[in-house]
Write a protein that holds these residues in place. Structure first.
Motif, short mmCIF file in Angstrom:
data_model
loop_
_atom_site.label_atom_id
_atom_site.label_comp_id
_atom_site.label_asym_id
_atom_site.label_seq_id
_atom_site.Cartn_x
_atom_site.Cartn_y
_atom_site.Cartn_z
N SER A 72 0.83 -1.20 0.00
CA SER A 72 0.00 0.00 0.00
C SER A 72 0.87 1.25 0.00
CB SER A 72 -0.93 0.01 1.22
OG SER A 72 -0.19 0.20 2.41
N LEU A 73 0.37 2.32 -0.57
CA LEU A 73 1.13 3.57 -0.64
C LEU A 73 1.44 4.08 0.76
CD1 LEU A 73 2.39 5.83 -2.26
CD2 LEU A 73 0.15 6.93 -2.37
N ALA A 74 0.49 3.94 1.68
CA ALA A 74 0.71 4.42 3.05
C ALA A 74 1.85 3.67 3.72
CB ALA A 74 -0.58 4.28 3.87
N TYR A 75 1.86 2.34 3.54
CA TYR A 75 2.92 1.54 4.16
C TYR A 75 4.26 1.80 3.48
CZ TYR A 75 5.24 -2.55 6.19
OH TYR A 75 6.10 -3.37 6.87
N ALA A 76 4.26 1.93 2.16
CA ALA A 76 5.50 2.24 1.45
C ALA A 76 6.07 3.58 1.91
CB ALA A 76 5.25 2.25 -0.06
N SER A 77 5.20 4.56 2.12
CA SER A 77 5.65 5.87 2.58
C SER A 77 6.26 5.78 3.98
CB SER A 77 4.48 6.86 2.58
OG SER A 77 3.97 7.04 1.26
N ARG A 78 5.66 4.94 4.80
CA ARG A 78 6.21 4.73 6.16
C ARG A 78 7.59 4.10 6.09
NH1 ARG A 78 8.19 4.85 10.25
NH2 ARG A 78 7.47 4.24 12.33
N LEU A 79 7.76 3.13 5.22
CA LEU A 79 9.07 2.50 5.06
C LEU A 79 10.08 3.49 4.50
CD1 LEU A 79 8.09 -1.01 3.62
CD2 LEU A 79 8.72 -0.44 5.97
N ASN A 80 9.66 4.29 3.53
CA ASN A 80 10.57 5.29 2.96
C ASN A 80 11.08 6.24 4.03
OD1 ASN A 80 10.82 4.52 0.27
ND2 ASN A 80 9.02 5.68 -0.39
N ALA A 81 10.22 6.62 4.95
CA ALA A 81 10.64 7.52 6.03
C ALA A 81 11.76 6.88 6.84
CB ALA A 81 9.45 7.86 6.92
N GLU A 82 11.65 5.58 7.07
CA GLU A 82 12.69 4.88 7.83
C GLU A 82 13.97 4.72 7.00
OE1 GLU A 82 12.58 4.23 11.00
OE2 GLU A 82 10.53 5.01 11.12
N PHE A 83 13.82 4.51 5.69
CA PHE A 83 15.00 4.43 4.82
C PHE A 83 15.76 5.76 4.85
CE2 PHE A 83 12.47 1.34 1.91
CZ PHE A 83 12.78 0.27 2.73
N ILE A 84 15.04 6.86 4.80
CA ILE A 84 15.66 8.19 4.82
C ILE A 84 16.38 8.41 6.14
CG2 ILE A 84 15.17 10.66 4.84
CD1 ILE A 84 12.82 10.06 2.92
N LYS A 85 15.74 8.04 7.24
CA LYS A 85 16.35 8.22 8.55
C LYS A 85 17.64 7.41 8.67
CE LYS A 85 13.41 7.57 11.93
NZ LYS A 85 12.21 7.04 12.62
N ALA A 86 17.63 6.20 8.13
CA ALA A 86 18.83 5.36 8.19
C ALA A 86 19.97 6.00 7.39
CB ALA A 86 18.53 3.97 7.67
N GLY A 87 19.67 6.45 6.19
CA GLY A 87 20.70 7.08 5.37
C GLY A 87 21.31 8.30 6.03
N ALA A 88 20.46 9.10 6.70
CA ALA A 88 20.93 10.30 7.38
C ALA A 88 21.84 9.96 8.56
CB ALA A 88 19.75 11.13 7.86
N ARG A 89 21.70 8.75 9.08
CA ARG A 89 22.55 8.32 10.19
C ARG A 89 23.85 7.68 9.72
NH1 ARG A 89 19.19 4.38 13.89
NH2 ARG A 89 21.08 4.55 15.16
N GLY A 90 24.08 7.66 8.40
CA GLY A 90 25.30 7.05 7.88
C GLY A 90 25.17 5.56 7.66
N ILE A 91 23.94 5.07 7.55
CA ILE A 91 23.69 3.64 7.34
C ILE A 91 23.32 3.42 5.88
CG2 ILE A 91 22.23 1.69 7.97
CD1 ILE A 91 21.82 3.10 10.70
#
Length: 259
Positions: A72-91
């Motif tokens: 679902s778009l809502a769930y994909a958007s939630r996952l994307n938010a976590e992907f972005i947070k991980a990248g910002a942490r150097g992961i």
């Protein structure tokens, strides 16, 4: 690394690149909240988000995925938010692009998820030497996410110079293209239940690429620099500058250099 019963090769390939290292393998049971057929990615990402920077791994290779339209778009958007947070942490987050080729569904080509997310690095597969793309390796264009600026030039060049006609009515030409990089994906020898056997798939390619990036992270840390984090802008910048990605041409005993 994330692996499981379908990814017998996964724990092996980082050892091929860095044989003396200790490689953690994490497994998560359960299903996605929006689709019982899909993987529990949020369960893993929530744990990562609640792990301190000192304890969190700086790179993950994941060998699971599903059709983009099944999420679902809502769930994909939630996952994307976590992907972005991980990248910002150097992961750095690497995902196998899939083993279904163009993934034909009727008259359309179905992109794979999370490989089609703009916030992860999708790893496709090659075979032979000199290397060429292997038919099992999935790739395509997202139907949800527009092409990011960092890959505009590379994708435009690909579309303009394709050596065979592309079924333009079957895919979204303006979508995020994947995979981003590729590595060997065939004839990986592993031992399972004391039996040696060759295995194929982007589940081999993704951890192989991850091993190379982990070495680059080691070099940066030794120089007092931060880890690479979200890889894609760097990868496409290097590709544009040099027309190849020399880091993925390394062999296990090579000694990479990193600015």
């Amino acid at each position: 690394m994330l692996g499981g019963k379908g990814c017998v090769a996964t724990p092996v390939e980082l050892r091929r690149v860095s044989p003396k290292s200790s490689v953690p393998v994490a497994g998560f049971t359960g299903r996605a909240p929006d689709n019982p057929q899909n993987e529990p990615f949020l369960k893993w990402l929530s744990l990562l988000a609640n792990t301190s920077d000192a304890q969190a791994p700086k790179l993950f290779s994941t060998s699971y995925g599903e059709d983009e339209s099944s999420v679902s778009l809502a769930y994909a958007s939630r996952l994307n938010a976590e992907f972005i947070k991980a990248g910002a942490r150097g992961i750095s987050l690497l995902f196998a692009s899939g083993d279904s080729g163009a993934n034909c569904k009727g008259t359309s080509l179905e992109p794979n998820w999370p490989a089609a997310s703009p916030y992860v690095t999708a790893v496709g597969g090659t075979t032979g030497g000199p290397e060429e793309a292997v038919g099992l390796s999935s790739g395509g264009f997202s139907n949800r996410y527009p092409r990011p600026s960092w890959q505009q030039d590379a994708v435009a060049e690909y579309l303009a110079n394709s050596t065979s006609p592309l079924p333009s009515a079957s895919f979204n030409r303006t979508g995020r293209g994947f995979p981003d990089v590729a590595a060997q994906a065939t004839s990986f020898m592993v031992v399972s239940n004391l039996i040696p056997l060759p295995v194929d798939g982007t589940s081999c390619a993704s951890p192989t690429a991850a091993g190379v990036f982990s070495l680059l992270n080691d070099i940066r840390l030794q120089k007092g620099k931060p880890t690479l984090g979200f890889l894609n802008p760097f990868l496409y910048q290097v590709s544009t500058r040099q027309r190849q990605l020399p880091i993925l041409r390394l062999r296990p005993n090579a000694h990479p250099t990193m600015p």
